[in-house]
Design an enzyme around this catalytic site. Sequence first.
Site, PDB file in Angstrom:
ATOM      1  CG  HIS A  58      -1.686   1.212   1.492  1.00 19.07           C
ATOM      2  ND1 HIS A  58      -3.048   1.273   1.358  1.00 19.07           N
ATOM      3  CD2 HIS A  58      -1.287   2.457   1.873  1.00 19.07           C
ATOM      4  CE1 HIS A  58      -3.451   2.500   1.648  1.00 19.07           C
ATOM      5  NE2 HIS A  58      -2.414   3.244   1.970  1.00 19.07           N
ATOM      6  CD  GLU A  59       1.844   3.410   3.725  1.00 19.48           C
ATOM      7  OE1 GLU A  59       2.013   4.504   3.143  1.00 19.48           O
ATOM      8  OE2 GLU A  59       0.831   3.174   4.413  1.00 19.48           O
ATOM      9  CG  HIS A  62       0.528   6.183  -0.698  1.00 19.32           C
ATOM     10  ND1 HIS A  62      -0.602   6.753  -1.258  1.00 19.32           N
ATOM     11  CD2 HIS A  62       0.099   5.560   0.432  1.00 19.32           C
ATOM     12  CE1 HIS A  62      -1.651   6.475  -0.487  1.00 19.32           C
ATOM     13  NE2 HIS A  62      -1.257   5.748   0.535  1.00 19.32           N
ATOM     14  CG  ASP A 157      -4.338   6.886   1.703  1.00 16.00           C
ATOM     15  OD1 ASP A 157      -3.409   7.651   1.998  1.00 16.00           O
ATOM     16  OD2 ASP A 157      -4.227   5.646   1.688  1.00 16.00           O
TER      17      ASP A 157
HETATM   18 ZN    ZN Z   1      -2.256   5.260   2.236  1.00 16.81          ZN
END
Ligand code: ZN
Length: 224
Positions: A58-59, A62, A157
Amino acid sequence: MFTRMEIGRIAGIPIYLDMMFVLVLLVFSYPYFTAGSTQLVSAGFIIVVGILVSILLHELGHAFAGRLFRAPVSHIELTGLGGVAHFERSLPKSVATRTVIYLAGPGVNLLLWVLLDVLAGLAAAGGNPMVALPLAVLSYVNFLLMCFNLLPAYPLDGGHTLDAWLSPVLGAQWATRIVACLGLAVAAGLIYLALPNAIFLMLVALFVGLANWQALQSLGRWQR
Ligand SMILES: [Zn+2]
């Protein structure tokens, strides 16, 4: 500090693991480890590692989206309450760019949710329930991670995306005010869900509540 260690680098980005993260994961998978079956213990282990990898991906979502728009990430941190991608400087002003960077994380969870669900189905059809179990759990975990991160609250987010959308229309102050108020409502909802004994969710709710309360407080001071 001893509680935080670098576990490696991915595409040049240092990844730090906070010991609280490991502790929280172990508490969550405790039922598997005490179930008394070796297969369940392995399933529990796969789930622990799988959650860690899901949050890391997930990170990285980004981070890679940031790279596309020349917004590099200095490091990624996996803490007791989840992961954080630390950007080297503030993100580009463009609403579309910010939206892509903020939604890339939940987007990764969406892909993992679908992919792991398909794999779990294949494993179950192939007569491997002990493979299907951790895959199905991890699929559901990614669904939850996606939903949670899309909630309209700081520092999630969903909250940052809504802020990016509202700011050009209403101005930064009103954008913050609206997201922070929604964030307090989200925190109240999470507290309600956490009652009476979901301690971890309660901690998350208090963390979200505090972050949004502070966002509101910071506005008040600007006005005086
Ligand atoms: Zn996030």
